[in-house]
Structure formats: C-alpha cells, structure tokens
Design an enzyme around this catalytic site. Sequence first.
Site, mmCIF file in Angstrom:
data_model
loop_
_atom_site.group_PDB
_atom_site.id
_atom_site.type_symbol
_atom_site.label_atom_id
_atom_site.label_comp_id
_atom_site.label_asym_id
_atom_site.label_seq_id
_atom_site.Cartn_x
_atom_site.Cartn_y
_atom_site.Cartn_z
ATOM 1 N N ASP A 1 0.814 -1.222 0.000
ATOM 2 C CA ASP A 1 0.000 0.000 0.000
ATOM 3 C C ASP A 1 0.844 1.267 0.000
ATOM 4 O O ASP A 1 0.533 2.221 -0.705
ATOM 5 C CB ASP A 1 -0.907 0.018 1.242
ATOM 6 C CG ASP A 1 -1.866 -1.148 1.253
ATOM 7 O OD1 ASP A 1 -2.011 -1.795 0.203
ATOM 8 O OD2 ASP A 1 -2.434 -1.420 2.320
HETATM 9 N N1 LIG Z 1 1.959 1.438 10.571
HETATM 10 C C1 LIG Z 1 0.778 1.520 11.195
HETATM 11 O O1 LIG Z 1 0.639 2.123 12.252
HETATM 12 C C2 LIG Z 1 -0.411 0.847 10.590
HETATM 13 C C3 LIG Z 1 -1.438 0.424 11.442
HETATM 14 C C4 LIG Z 1 -2.555 -0.174 10.865
HETATM 15 C C5 LIG Z 1 -2.644 -0.323 9.489
HETATM 16 N N2 LIG Z 1 -1.628 0.104 8.687
HETATM 17 C C6 LIG Z 1 -1.744 -0.077 7.255
HETATM 18 O O2 LIG Z 1 -0.873 -1.139 6.846
HETATM 19 C C7 LIG Z 1 -0.418 -0.869 5.543
HETATM 20 C C8 LIG Z 1 1.075 -0.880 5.562
HETATM 21 O O3 LIG Z 1 1.502 -0.917 4.235
HETATM 22 P P1 LIG Z 1 2.696 -1.891 3.832
HETATM 23 O O4 LIG Z 1 3.038 -1.566 2.429
HETATM 24 O O5 LIG Z 1 3.754 -1.758 4.856
HETATM 25 O O6 LIG Z 1 2.148 -3.358 3.963
HETATM 26 P P2 LIG Z 1 0.900 -3.904 3.143
HETATM 27 O O7 LIG Z 1 0.382 -2.860 2.250
HETATM 28 O O8 LIG Z 1 -0.005 -4.458 4.178
HETATM 29 O O9 LIG Z 1 1.484 -5.035 2.237
HETATM 30 C C9 LIG Z 1 2.242 -6.039 2.833
HETATM 31 C C10 LIG Z 1 2.673 -6.942 1.710
HETATM 32 O O10 LIG Z 1 3.700 -7.771 2.167
HETATM 33 C C11 LIG Z 1 3.595 -9.023 1.492
HETATM 34 N N3 LIG Z 1 4.028 -10.073 2.401
HETATM 35 C C12 LIG Z 1 3.369 -10.604 3.434
HETATM 36 N N4 LIG Z 1 4.104 -11.553 4.011
HETATM 37 C C13 LIG Z 1 5.257 -11.613 3.322
HETATM 38 C C14 LIG Z 1 6.428 -12.425 3.435
HETATM 39 N N5 LIG Z 1 6.541 -13.356 4.383
HETATM 40 N N6 LIG Z 1 7.429 -12.211 2.568
HETATM 41 C C15 LIG Z 1 7.309 -11.280 1.598
HETATM 42 N N7 LIG Z 1 6.246 -10.523 1.441
HETATM 43 C C16 LIG Z 1 5.212 -10.676 2.307
HETATM 44 C C17 LIG Z 1 2.145 -9.202 1.130
HETATM 45 O O11 LIG Z 1 2.097 -9.596 -0.246
HETATM 46 P P3 LIG Z 1 2.144 -11.161 -0.544
HETATM 47 O O12 LIG Z 1 1.010 -11.770 0.234
HETATM 48 O O13 LIG Z 1 2.015 -11.290 -2.021
HETATM 49 O O14 LIG Z 1 3.483 -11.642 -0.043
HETATM 50 C C18 LIG Z 1 1.544 -7.813 1.234
HETATM 51 O O15 LIG Z 1 1.116 -7.343 -0.023
HETATM 52 C C19 LIG Z 1 -0.946 0.493 5.139
HETATM 53 O O16 LIG Z 1 -2.122 0.341 4.396
HETATM 54 C C20 LIG Z 1 -1.285 1.129 6.485
HETATM 55 O O17 LIG Z 1 -2.331 2.065 6.413
HETATM 56 C C21 LIG Z 1 -0.491 0.676 9.224
#
Ligand SMILES: NC(=O)c1ccc[n+]([C@@H]2O[C@H](COP(=O)([O-])OP(=O)(O)OC[C@H]3O[C@@H](n4cnc5c(N)ncnc54)[C@H](OP(=O)(O)O)[C@@H]3O)[C@@H](O)[C@H]2O)c1
Lengths: 468, 468, 128, 128
Positions: A394
């Site tokens: 994301d």
């Molecule tokens: N930081 C905060 O405080 C917080 C709190 C709540 C929500 N959020 C939300 O979380 C999101 C964070 O974004 P992000 O880009 O960090 O993460 P993300 O958008 O949640 O994407 C994580 C990606 O990592 C991949 N993944 C999962 N396990 C994996 C593994 N073992 N090895 C390799 N890849 C793996 C997944 O794709 P695959 O399944 O294809 O591997 C997934 O697409 C944002 O939308 C944010 O709003 C953040």
Amino acid sequence: MTGTFNTVIQLIYLAAASCFILGLHLMNNPATARRGNQVSIAGMIAAIIATGVLVIHLGVITATGWIVLLAGIGVGGGLGLYTARTVKMTAMPQLVSVFNAVGGGAAALVAIRDYSQLGSHIGAATSVTTLLDVIIGSVTFSGSIIAAGKLQGLITSAPVTFPGARIVNLLLAATAVGVGGYVIASPSLIGLGIVIAAALIFGVSMVMPIGGADMPVVISLLNAFTGTAVAMAGFVINNTGLIIAGALVGASGGILTKLMADAMNRSIGNIMLGGFGSGDTAVAIEGPAGAGVQSIAADDAAIQLAYASKVIIVPGYGLAAAQAQHEVAALADLLESRGVDVSYAIHPVAGRMPGHMNVLLAEANVPYPLLKEMDEINPEFARTDVALVIGANDVTNPAARRPGTAISGMPILDVDAAKSIIVIKRSMGHGYAGIDNELYANPKTSMFFADAKKGLAELAASVKTLVA
Amino acid sequence: MTGTFNTVIQLIYLAAASCFILGLHLMNNPATARRGNQVSIAGMIAAIIATGVLVIHLGVITATGWIVLLAGIGVGGGLGLYTARTVKMTAMPQLVSVFNAVGGGAAALVAIRDYSQLGSHIGAATSVTTLLDVIIGSVTFSGSIIAAGKLQGLITSAPVTFPGARIVNLLLAATAVGVGGYVIASPSLIGLGIVIAAALIFGVSMVMPIGGADMPVVISLLNAFTGTAVAMAGFVINNTGLIIAGALVGASGGILTKLMADAMNRSIGNIMLGGFGSGDTAVAIEGPAGAGVQSIAADDAAIQLAYASKVIIVPGYGLAAAQAQHEVAALADLLESRGVDVSYAIHPVAGRMPGHMNVLLAEANVPYPLLKEMDEINPEFARTDVALVIGANDVTNPAARRPGTAISGMPILDVDAAKSIIVIKRSMGHGYAGIDNELYANPKTSMFFADAKKGLAELAASVKTLVA
Amino acid sequence: MLLTDFIIFVLSLWVGFEVISKVPATLHTPLMSAANSIHGIVLAGAIVIAATAHNPVGYILAFFAAAFATMNVVGGYVVTGRMLKMFKRRPAPATPAGPPIEPSPNGARGATASGGTANTGASNGAKA
Amino acid sequence: MLLTDFIIFVLSLWVGFEVISKVPATLHTPLMSAANSIHGIVLAGAIVIAATAHNPVGYILAFFAAAFATMNVVGGYVVTGRMLKMFKRRPAPATPAGPPIEPSPNGARGATASGGTANTGASNGAKA
Ligand SMILES: NC(=O)c1ccc[n+]([C@@H]2O[C@H](COP(=O)([O-])OP(=O)(O)OC[C@H]3O[C@@H](n4cnc5c(N)ncnc54)[C@H](OP(=O)(O)O)[C@@H]3O)[C@@H](O)[C@H]2O)c1
Ligand SMILES: NC(=O)c1ccc[n+]([C@@H]2O[C@H](COP(=O)([O-])OP(=O)(O)OC[C@H]3O[C@@H](n4cnc5c(N)ncnc54)[C@H](OP(=O)(O)O)[C@@H]3O)[C@@H](O)[C@H]2O)c1
C-alpha cells in the site's frame, strides 16, 4: 497530619507532574526523546516515595496492609520488568496494551475499594467521579486485553461482529450509566457489581469488531481512557498528583490518537465503528498472476543491485511478517561494502504499528541515520538506480494519488520515480488495504516472487558470487 | 456568598482562561490568528461580567464605589479605544508598551490598596505575593513608559548610561527587596512607599541603557513581567482568573521574548545589558563613497525593471524611515501592469520590529500573498532578473555568512543570487548593525543613491515615460 | 475542594493538549508508551487504599491494585526505554547524516516531523 | 488555599510555555499584543478593590486601577485586531499563492514558521 507536611507532599506531586510534562515535551523530538523518558521516571519515583512517606506519616496502615502492599508491588514489578525486558520489539504494542489494561484496572479498583468502604457516607459529587472511574477503568481493562489478544493473534484479528451488535453495545452502555446513576442515589454493592459487569462486557464488544491492523490506534485511544480513569481516581481519593498526571495522559493520549489516525489516513470515528481494518486477510494467491507483470530471477536482481550506485530499500509489513530484518541488513552491508549508497525509505505507516519498520530494523542494528522519513527521501528516488521494495504494498501504491480508492489521499513513497524497481513479495497478493498495486504493472518494475527472508538470502548469495 | 454561586463564578473564570489559551493557540498560525483574537475577547468579556455580577452579589460596594469604578472604566476605555484606533500602524509597539505600563500599574495598585487596607492583619504568605506584585508591577510601569518613549523618540533611542550604572541598579534592587522584606515583617506604609519608589526608579534605569532598536524585545519581556504581576495580584485578592491568565501571559510572553531575540540573533541577556542596540546612530555619509561601487541613474534603473520578467523587492528599515510604502506599492502595480512578476522578500527582522515590513506594506494595501517569508523566497532569487533593495542593509549583508562579524549567523536574504541588484539608499551609510555591506561592492550591484520616497517616485515616473 | 480539583483537572487537560506537537510517526509508539507509563501513578492511589484497608476484601483489592499499578509503571518505563534505544546514534557509514535543512531563524522549540529528523540528522553529522 | 493557588499558577505557567509553538516572525508583534490584552484581566481585580473601597484613598486607587486596566484590555484587543487585519486575504494578482509544499502526513497541529505561511498561501490559492 500537619499542614506543612501535607503541603510538602503536594509540592512534590506538583514537581513530579512537571517532570511528566517536561518528559512528554522532550519526547516530541527524536534527539531528546531518551532524556524525556528519564525525566519522567525521576518524577514518578519522587511521587511514589512521597506517597509512601505520607502513608507512614499517617501511620494508619496495618502490618497486613504493609505485607499486602509490598507483595503486590513485588509481584507487579516483577511481572512488569520481566515482560518488558523479554518481549520482542515487534510485540511491544500488545504489551503496552496489557499495561494499559492493568492501569485502568488499578484505577477502577481504587474507586471500587473507596465506594465499598465509604458506603452511603459519600457526597453525590464524589461518587459521580467514583462511578466514572469504575466505568472507564473497567471498559479500558477488558478492551485493552482484547486489543492485546488481537495483536498477539490469540484472538482473530479479523473484525468480529454480529447483527444487532450496535444495539447490544448501546444497551450495555445504557445499563452501566443508568445503574451507575442509581447506585449514586442509593448506594448498593450489587448495583456496583452490575455496573462493573456491564462496563467490562462493553469493553469487549467495543474492540471485537475492530480489525487487528487498526489496533495501534485503538490502544492509543484506550490509553487516553486510562488517563481519564486515573484522573477520576484522583478525585475519588482527592489526590492532586493523580488528577494532574491522569488528565495530562488523557489529553495528550487523545491528540496522539488523532495524529496516528491521520498518519494512516483513517478517522478515529470510522476506526471505532470497525470497517476495513481487517488487517492481514490479504490472501496470498500462490504464484504470479496479473497482466503485464514481469518477474525477475535472483541473479539478475543481484546484478542490478551490485552495479547500482544508489539503492533505496523500501521495507513494508512483509519484511516484519517474514522476520527478515537481519537478512536485509546483511544485504545492505554487502552492497555498501561494494560502495553502493544504500538507504531505507520509512513510510510513516509501513507495517502494522507506527515506527514498526524502525523497531524492526533497529533489531538488526541498522544505523538510525540510514532510515529516512518519507518527506526526506521522496525527492531522492529520481536519483536512484534501484528501489528495492520488500514486502511493502500500500505505501507504494500510486493509486493513492487519485481519488476514489481505499487509500486515496494517503501520502506514498514515490518509488515509481526510481530508474528501476525490484519488488520482493510472495505473490500478487494484496496488502492491508486489500487493493491491487499498479506499481507492479509498471514496465520499470520487476517482481521477485519469494518469501522476504528466503528471497533476501538468495540475493545476498548471488551478490557474493558476483563479487568473487 | 453561597457556595454554588461562587462555584459558578469560578467556572466562568476557568472558561475564560480556556478561551485565552485557545486564543493564543490559534494565534500561532496566520490562517487562524484573527479567530484567535475573537475567542480571547469573548473570554475576557465573560470574566469581566462575572466579576461585576460577583460584586453586585456581594453588595458591599458603595454608591461612590460604583461612580468611581464606572468613571475609571469610562476614562480608561475611552483612552484605550481612541489611542488604539488612531495610532499609526508603525507606532503600535510603543502603544503596546503603554498598555503594558498601565496593566502593570493596575496590578501594583491592587496590591497597594490591599496592603494599605489590611495593614498588619495579613499572613506573611499573602504579603510576600503582595510585595512581589507591588515591585514587579512598579518596575513594569516605569520601564514600559521609558521603552515607549524611546520608540516614540521622546527619549533618545541611543543607550543612555553612566559609570557605575550597574552598581546603582544593584542598590535599587537591593533596596526594593530588602525594605520589602522588612515591611512584610512589620507592616508600614512609609516602607511600602520606599519599595515603590525604588522599583519605579529601577524600571527606568533598567531600560535607559538599552538601544531603541532592541525595544521590541524589551517590551515583550516587560509584557511577561506584567503577566507575572497580575498573577501575583490574583494571589493577593485570591482570584483564580487573575492567577491563571497572569501566569499564562508570564510564560508565553517569556517564550515569545526568546523567539524574538533568536530571530534577530541576539541573546536576551546581552540585550538587557545594553550594547549594540544603538539603533539608528548610522550616520548618513552624504554622497556615494567606497571602492568599486557603481551607482546608477533613475532612467537606467527604470529600464532594467520595466523589461525584467521577475522582480523581487527587498524592503528594509529605510523604507519605513522614508515612509515610502505607498510609492513602492505604486511602482509594483506599474510593473505588474506591464506583466512583470513582482513579489516582496520579507526578512523576519527587516525594519525595527517583528513584522515591521508587513504592517508597513499592509498600510499601502499590498496583497498579503505577495509578501514572501525568507525561507520561501530565498530559492527564487536565482530565477530573478532584478532584486530591488529598498533601504535594507543588514538583512542582505553576505558578511552574515562568515563568522566574526556583528551579524554572523543571522540568516539573510540571498539577494546576491539575483541576475542584477539595484539598491536604493541615501548613502553608503551603515545599518542597525553598523557594519559595511559587501553586497554594494558586488559587480552585479548598482547603487541608486536617494531617499527611498523620492527615489521610488522618480523610478515610477521614468517607467511611465518608457511605457508611453 | 472539588472545585479546585476540577480547575486543576482542566488546566492539566490543556497542558496535555498543547504538549504534543507535530511528532514524527516514528515516535508515536514510544510516546504512547510514555503516556502509558505516566498513568502508572495510580500506584499512589493503590498505596493509599492499602493504607486504609482493614478487612480481607480491602486487602485483596489493595493487593491487586498495587500489583496492577506497579506492573503498569515499571513495565511501561522499561518498554519505553527499549523503544527509544532505537534512537541511539552510531556514525552513519555511507550516507550523509541528514538533509541540508536551512536552520529556520526562530527554530527554538517544538519539533516538526521533518524538523525532528533534521535535528537528529544534524547531531549525527556532528558525531560522525 | 494558597497551596492550590500555587498549583494552579504552576500549571498555567506550563500551559503558557507549551502554547507558543514556532511562530512566523510576522506574528510576533500581534502575539505580544494579544498576550498584553490578556493581562488586562487585572480589571477584575480593579473591580474587586473598588467594591471594598470606603475611603478617599481607596476610591482614588480604585479609580486609577480601573482606568489603567480598562485601557489595557480595550486598547490591547483593538490594536491586536488592527494588526491581524493585515492577514486579511485578497486574491493575489500575479504571483502563485504559495509554495507547493507536500502536506505532511501528520500535519495536524502547531504551525511552523514556513508551515504557517504555507497555510495562508494555500488558502489564497483556493480563494484566488
Ligand atoms: N503502521 C501503522 O501504524 C499501521 C497500522 C494499521 C494499518 N496500517 C496499514 O498497513 C499498511 C502498511 O503498508 P505496507 O506496504 O507496509 O504493507 P501492506 O500494504 O499491508 O502489504 C504487505 C505486503 O507484504 C507481502 N508479504 C506478506 N508476508 C510476506 C512475506 N513473508 N514475505 C514477503 N512478502 C510478504 C504481502 O504480499 P504477498 O502476500 O504477495 O506476499 C503484502 O502485499 C498500510 O495500508 C497502512 O495504512 C499501518
Ligand atoms: N525587525 C526587528 O524586530 C528588529 C528589531 C531590532 C533590530 N533589528 C535589526 O535591524 C536591522 C534591520 O535590517 P534592515 O536591512 O531592515 O535595516 P538596516 O540594516 O538597519 O539598514 C537600513 C538602511 O536603510 C537606509 N536608510 C535609512 N533611511 C533611509 C531613507 N530615508 N531612504 C532610503 N534609505 C534609508 C540606511 O542607509 P543610508 O543611511 O545610507 O540611507 C540603512 O543602511 C537588522 O540588523 C535587525 O537585526 C530588527
């Protein structure tokens, strides 16, 4: 007790409160944050000692009282110290949530004890605060435990809800408040029990429907609640120290909650009402899919990295999920040893808690200066040869730039400005927001489908062979 | 008085105080500043009315008391309204200083009245605050009047000092405090008189040695003093409203003073000890002087401006001194009508008070968006054809970039980055800091020696002829 | 008494409201944890009720109150300390320590998101 | 009573200390003037002493106190208002309204020197 003695105690409380304020103030800035914590600790010690002296001075405490007190302090202190020392960095939010729970619980107990003891001899004014303390404290207690459970995975992090849940919540709230009002009018311990029960259940049913990924915000909110409960406890036992410190936490916690929600562009409202906080329901479709997506082999990726002059690593939740922090650090060192300029782009909400990537990489001893905040690094992508995206989705999704998507308006890392982009993830699976990522279809992008931990190890290996 | 009544009054005071806080908070940001002032006013009205009601409720006030009170309010209100309405924008600092004086005076009077009335029946604790109120209030009163006088030019703005001045100050302070301590122990009106006298004289001798140009900072400091005095008055008559509001002003005024001093990179310390605040002692050596300085005629300057595509105007103290704000606005309009992109570079400490240039240009109805803060405009100089420097000196002096000069470390406007520079001033005379300006020797610079008002008129005229 | 307590309560709310300025997201979790430790002051309350307990119920309540509160305060501060350790500075091997941000003239107080990093960045530079 | 007054005093100091964040220099004078008007609340004190005055001296003191305080409060607010008028916004003829600053993710509170202008700038853009 003598007036002056009491005055001194009060002044110590005031000094302690000032330490808390100064501590929080210093914590607004990474450069002074640690000093802030120390100042805060100093204040706390002063306040506790003062209270101890006060109790001794009063001299009413029984021997049993002492034993009970010291036993409690011993047990609690031991537990706190042990858990805090041993918890894994990435499990800290749930621990904070537990501390929240016990804090709220303690505040509630103070009021309960006070109520049960004084019985009918209390003025309405006092017992309003007493009841508020009981209710808020109990809600925080159960709510925080659920929140911790969800983050720890003991309870499904998916939103748990059922038809009419809202009504049930309303009824519970009504009961707590209504019966609360009644027991103020005519004190009754049974009544109080009902209030407590209702509040506890309400805490559970309030947090259950919220997705695991939203928990950091919820915890921060419950933190503010606890502060308020403690302030109320201060009213109950008429202790200025509790009132000031509690109110301080109540307000600053509230602001902090707002900042957190803003950072992941959610409103506190729609977080509490549940919704797309569903967290990691992102199903990992096995194997590549999707049109115009080109994948890349470890060796080719390794060549690109090894011969780049500037590489930016973009870590995301996947890196944490795979616990691949050490692998990424190793790869970075390797590249640096070849004179490649490596830095990390830290998105404010990458991962699942604020600062998630920082704690993670700190665990692997990545030097803090290498971690660049979004505003700082975004301009640099244009000058970057390879952007290595590891389990981030994301926070790199260009869809955020146009309206109408689940993440519209969220500031993102301008990864697509880099000369070429390598993405390490297991599949075309979605991220937290559950939407496709156009970045992967970008001609400059090549996907390296692998678990982050394994994938990075492979990369490092092939880079080594190149060097040799 | 009934408890609940008193409670209501107290809560109104609390609400008023909250309005003051919110008001100051909103004033941190130009976008919300005006609303902030309105919120603050609302709080003040509430507090005053509440006090009025309280007094009526007490019912002890005599008819004469009413007359005296209303007469005082009428006179003071009239004076305040009239002066505030009629004062020239650029004379505002001295007016603020006058309001400071009367505020401090009022606070002192409250304590004096209280002391004279209660005589020996007061506990030491109270009369300590009483004496503090008297001393701080009196110092502020006389000090602020001197400060206003210096800014208004009624008193020489040059630092006035004499051998042993420091010792005299010490003696005065010692007297005020010493006798103050005595009259607490054994109340005596004569003693109080001596304290007042010493404090008043101290106020004068504190401000006299400070240069006129440093007055904005001094006024801000005295402002903080008044706040403290008012808080003390609150202790004396045991009024929470006064305590909160006074302390609020005391602290925020202090911070503000520091920000101001930082902006003109002085330390509050060396300002209070006097020194190079000597202000406008810059002698205007008639006619051009100095090696390698080229001067320019009105027509040539006009041509450069008229055919430029981007012009940045850099106003300084000289523009204010010459009262040439309308001329510069006229010239700017003229150029804009020819499609020249004109904007103003506002240095934080251009002129002699913070925001001096803003008030000045606002008087000539220059649209606010055209005024660019330093950080915002500095990058634009490189893309600028002509930088038109009008009566600005120190804020453009490249000497600030290297250590060891009177202005070293002061951030400056990067005028020398512009393609060509035209400087309007009467001579090679120095600015506030009293040092030469290397900018004038820059080959890209041409000096247009004239009084700002006349010079700008000439320029406008010749631009017009060009157009015709 | 209740009135002045309330006044103190409101003023403290204001302080809490103003004390959190723009914080880099990195600090959100540590700040939350710090605030969390602060409400551990409820231990003072636990001590008081322990002092006035004279029957089993009272003792039990006091015990749990004391245990809970101490866990909160001790654990809270230790965790916060651990989190903040990640801001320990070691000389940056390759990259420059911080962005060349113009020191704003009145940069006296209140860290802004970028300002915050700038500070650390700067001090790194100094150390490196 | 004195004790609680003192606690209130200290807390108010903290609020005052925290409430002034980084302010654009343009606002220093208006802010100073605003703070100045606030201590005009001493008028409340003047009213109280007028209420308890019963002899010529008392009346004279009360008169001057009332006059001084009212001048402070009325004049202060009017002057502040006039200064702040200069922030009234009119569409900018030629120049763009503001610098293209990336909205920082948690830009919730506390204006920074540049941030401050950015805000105004932005809203001009909107209006223009
Ligand atoms: N930081 C905060 O405080 C917080 C709190 C709540 C929500 N959020 C939300 O979380 C999101 C964070 O974004 P992000 O880009 O960090 O993460 P993300 O958008 O949640 O994407 C994580 C990606 O990592 C991949 N993944 C999962 N396990 C994996 C593994 N073992 N090895 C390799 N890849 C793996 C997944 O794709 P695959 O399944 O294809 O591997 C997934 O697409 C944002 O939308 C944010 O709003 C953040
Ligand atoms: N803004 C504040 O709050 C504040 C407060 C106190 C001190 N200061 C200090 O004041 C200085 C401000 O810098 P600045 O560049 O604005 O002013 P400056 O450095 O004081 O220079 C003003 C220049 O204007 C020229 N001038 C005077 N009267 C003029 C007239 N009638 N027509 C044309 N030119 C005239 C003078 O040169 P000629 O004599 O040759 O004409 C003088 O060199 C800084 O050093 C700052 O630290 C500022």
